[in-house]
Motif scaffolding. Sequence first.
Motif, mmCIF file in Angstrom:
data_model
loop_
_atom_site.group_PDB
_atom_site.id
_atom_site.type_symbol
_atom_site.label_atom_id
_atom_site.label_comp_id
_atom_site.label_asym_id
_atom_site.label_seq_id
_atom_site.Cartn_x
_atom_site.Cartn_y
_atom_site.Cartn_z
ATOM 1 N N PRO A 49 0.810 -1.224 0.000
ATOM 2 C CA PRO A 49 0.000 0.000 0.000
ATOM 3 C C PRO A 49 0.844 1.276 0.000
ATOM 4 O O PRO A 49 0.481 2.270 -0.641
ATOM 5 C CB PRO A 49 -0.820 -0.093 1.295
ATOM 6 C CG PRO A 49 -0.835 -1.531 1.651
ATOM 7 C CD PRO A 49 0.453 -2.075 1.141
ATOM 8 N N LEU A 50 1.977 1.254 0.704
ATOM 9 C CA LEU A 50 2.848 2.427 0.692
ATOM 10 C C LEU A 50 3.377 2.708 -0.703
ATOM 11 O O LEU A 50 3.431 3.867 -1.140
ATOM 12 C CB LEU A 50 4.009 2.240 1.665
ATOM 13 C CG LEU A 50 3.670 2.338 3.147
ATOM 14 C CD1 LEU A 50 4.903 2.023 3.989
ATOM 15 C CD2 LEU A 50 3.153 3.710 3.484
ATOM 16 N N LEU A 51 3.768 1.672 -1.399
ATOM 17 C CA LEU A 51 4.255 1.853 -2.770
ATOM 18 C C LEU A 51 3.135 2.342 -3.683
ATOM 19 O O LEU A 51 3.371 3.172 -4.561
ATOM 20 C CB LEU A 51 4.859 0.553 -3.299
ATOM 21 C CG LEU A 51 6.184 0.135 -2.656
ATOM 22 C CD1 LEU A 51 6.617 -1.228 -3.171
ATOM 23 C CD2 LEU A 51 7.260 1.161 -2.929
ATOM 24 N N ALA A 52 1.928 1.853 -3.474
ATOM 25 C CA ALA A 52 0.794 2.325 -4.271
ATOM 26 C C ALA A 52 0.525 3.800 -3.997
ATOM 27 O O ALA A 52 0.296 4.587 -4.929
ATOM 28 C CB ALA A 52 -0.443 1.483 -3.976
ATOM 29 N N ASP A 53 0.581 4.192 -2.719
ATOM 30 C CA ASP A 53 0.396 5.604 -2.371
ATOM 31 C C ASP A 53 1.504 6.473 -2.965
ATOM 32 O O ASP A 53 1.247 7.564 -3.473
ATOM 33 C CB ASP A 53 0.358 5.786 -0.855
ATOM 34 C CG ASP A 53 -0.912 5.223 -0.235
ATOM 35 O OD1 ASP A 53 -1.867 4.955 -0.980
ATOM 36 O OD2 ASP A 53 -0.926 5.053 1.010
ATOM 37 N N ALA A 54 2.727 5.989 -2.886
ATOM 38 C CA ALA A 54 3.843 6.747 -3.454
ATOM 39 C C ALA A 54 3.683 6.893 -4.961
ATOM 40 O O ALA A 54 3.942 7.964 -5.523
ATOM 41 C CB ALA A 54 5.169 6.061 -3.126
ATOM 42 N N SER A 55 3.234 5.854 -5.608
ATOM 43 C CA SER A 55 3.018 5.919 -7.061
ATOM 44 C C SER A 55 1.919 6.919 -7.394
ATOM 45 O O SER A 55 2.049 7.717 -8.332
ATOM 46 C CB SER A 55 2.657 4.528 -7.579
ATOM 47 O OG SER A 55 2.383 4.570 -8.951
ATOM 48 N N ALA A 56 0.844 6.915 -6.626
ATOM 49 C CA ALA A 56 -0.240 7.878 -6.857
ATOM 50 C C ALA A 56 0.251 9.307 -6.609
ATOM 51 O O ALA A 56 -0.093 10.230 -7.364
ATOM 52 C CB ALA A 56 -1.422 7.557 -5.940
ATOM 53 N N THR A 57 1.074 9.496 -5.594
ATOM 54 C CA THR A 57 1.616 10.821 -5.307
ATOM 55 C C THR A 57 2.509 11.302 -6.437
ATOM 56 O O THR A 57 2.450 12.468 -6.840
ATOM 57 C CB THR A 57 2.406 10.790 -3.983
ATOM 58 O OG1 THR A 57 1.544 10.329 -2.941
ATOM 59 C CG2 THR A 57 2.950 12.150 -3.629
ATOM 60 N N VAL A 58 3.334 10.422 -6.959
ATOM 61 C CA VAL A 58 4.209 10.791 -8.077
ATOM 62 C C VAL A 58 3.376 11.155 -9.301
ATOM 63 O O VAL A 58 3.672 12.124 -9.998
ATOM 64 C CB VAL A 58 5.204 9.649 -8.376
ATOM 65 C CG1 VAL A 58 5.918 9.867 -9.696
ATOM 66 C CG2 VAL A 58 6.217 9.537 -7.252
ATOM 67 N N ARG A 59 2.318 10.388 -9.556
ATOM 68 C CA ARG A 59 1.445 10.706 -10.701
ATOM 69 C C ARG A 59 0.781 12.070 -10.505
ATOM 70 O O ARG A 59 0.693 12.867 -11.433
ATOM 71 C CB ARG A 59 0.385 9.621 -10.874
ATOM 72 C CG ARG A 59 0.880 8.454 -11.701
ATOM 73 C CD ARG A 59 -0.265 7.511 -12.082
ATOM 74 N NE ARG A 59 0.119 6.170 -11.654
ATOM 75 C CZ ARG A 59 -0.380 5.498 -10.638
ATOM 76 N NH1 ARG A 59 -1.354 6.003 -9.933
ATOM 77 N NH2 ARG A 59 0.064 4.310 -10.324
ATOM 78 N N SER A 60 0.313 12.336 -9.297
ATOM 79 C CA SER A 60 -0.311 13.630 -8.996
ATOM 80 C C SER A 60 0.691 14.771 -9.150
ATOM 81 O O SER A 60 0.363 15.830 -9.709
ATOM 82 C CB SER A 60 -0.870 13.618 -7.572
ATOM 83 O OG SER A 60 -1.348 14.881 -7.219
ATOM 84 N N ALA A 61 1.895 14.569 -8.670
ATOM 85 C CA ALA A 61 2.935 15.597 -8.814
ATOM 86 C C ALA A 61 3.244 15.840 -10.284
ATOM 87 O O ALA A 61 3.438 16.985 -10.705
ATOM 88 C CB ALA A 61 4.201 15.177 -8.067
ATOM 89 N N GLN A 62 3.279 14.788 -11.079
ATOM 90 C CA GLN A 62 3.534 14.942 -12.512
ATOM 91 C C GLN A 62 2.413 15.752 -13.164
ATOM 92 O O GLN A 62 2.679 16.645 -13.968
ATOM 93 C CB GLN A 62 3.642 13.558 -13.176
ATOM 94 C CG GLN A 62 3.856 13.609 -14.666
ATOM 95 C CD GLN A 62 5.187 14.221 -15.042
ATOM 96 O OE1 GLN A 62 6.139 14.163 -14.294
ATOM 97 N NE2 GLN A 62 5.240 14.834 -16.208
ATOM 98 N N THR A 63 1.168 15.487 -12.782
ATOM 99 C CA THR A 63 0.041 16.244 -13.320
ATOM 100 C C THR A 63 0.153 17.721 -12.939
ATOM 101 O O THR A 63 -0.055 18.611 -13.774
ATOM 102 C CB THR A 63 -1.282 15.668 -12.786
ATOM 103 O OG1 THR A 63 -1.358 14.282 -13.121
ATOM 104 C CG2 THR A 63 -2.475 16.393 -13.355
ATOM 105 N N GLN A 64 0.494 17.982 -11.676
ATOM 106 C CA GLN A 64 0.631 19.363 -11.221
ATOM 107 C C GLN A 64 1.778 20.071 -11.950
ATOM 108 O O GLN A 64 1.662 21.242 -12.314
ATOM 109 C CB GLN A 64 0.864 19.416 -9.708
ATOM 110 C CG GLN A 64 -0.305 18.903 -8.888
ATOM 111 C CD GLN A 64 -1.568 19.692 -9.109
ATOM 112 O OE1 GLN A 64 -1.540 20.890 -9.341
ATOM 113 N NE2 GLN A 64 -2.706 19.020 -9.078
ATOM 114 N N LEU A 65 2.879 19.356 -12.169
ATOM 115 C CA LEU A 65 3.997 19.955 -12.892
ATOM 116 C C LEU A 65 3.614 20.282 -14.336
ATOM 117 O O LEU A 65 4.034 21.310 -14.875
ATOM 118 C CB LEU A 65 5.205 19.019 -12.872
ATOM 119 C CG LEU A 65 5.972 18.971 -11.555
ATOM 120 C CD1 LEU A 65 7.062 17.913 -11.609
ATOM 121 C CD2 LEU A 65 6.579 20.317 -11.229
#
Length: 146
Positions: A49-65
Amino acid sequence: MSGGEVAGLLVAVFWAILVSFLAVVLVRLAQTLRATTKLVADVTDRAVPLLADASATVRSAQTQLERVDAIATDVQEVTSNASALSSTVASTFGGPLVKVAAFGYGVRQALGGKKVPEQDTDRRDPRRTVIVGRTVPAARRRKRKG
């Protein structure tokens, strides 16, 4: 008991002790392997679950960038448009406005006809001198000079 029987008995006791020792070691090794397996399972259960959360966070950061990049591009375009507009306005109206201002100044000078009278040095108070909007007594000025 003969010497051969004693030796056989000693060998049997030695093998019994050795087998008991090996059995204890194998039981402890099995317990350690069970604990390790449980630990790995727990870490896996928590890490996935931590890796899934980290992956979702990275995707969100990419969208924001990507959004920030689009905004920066738009701001750069607006800035260049404003600069071009400013240059156009300055070149179109700058020269004529300077000419109109100069003409107006000339007309005021011509119509006014009054010259600014020069100050008479005799009417000034000889004890005071004005320096940057402040009045300083002449005595202080003399002390500084000499």
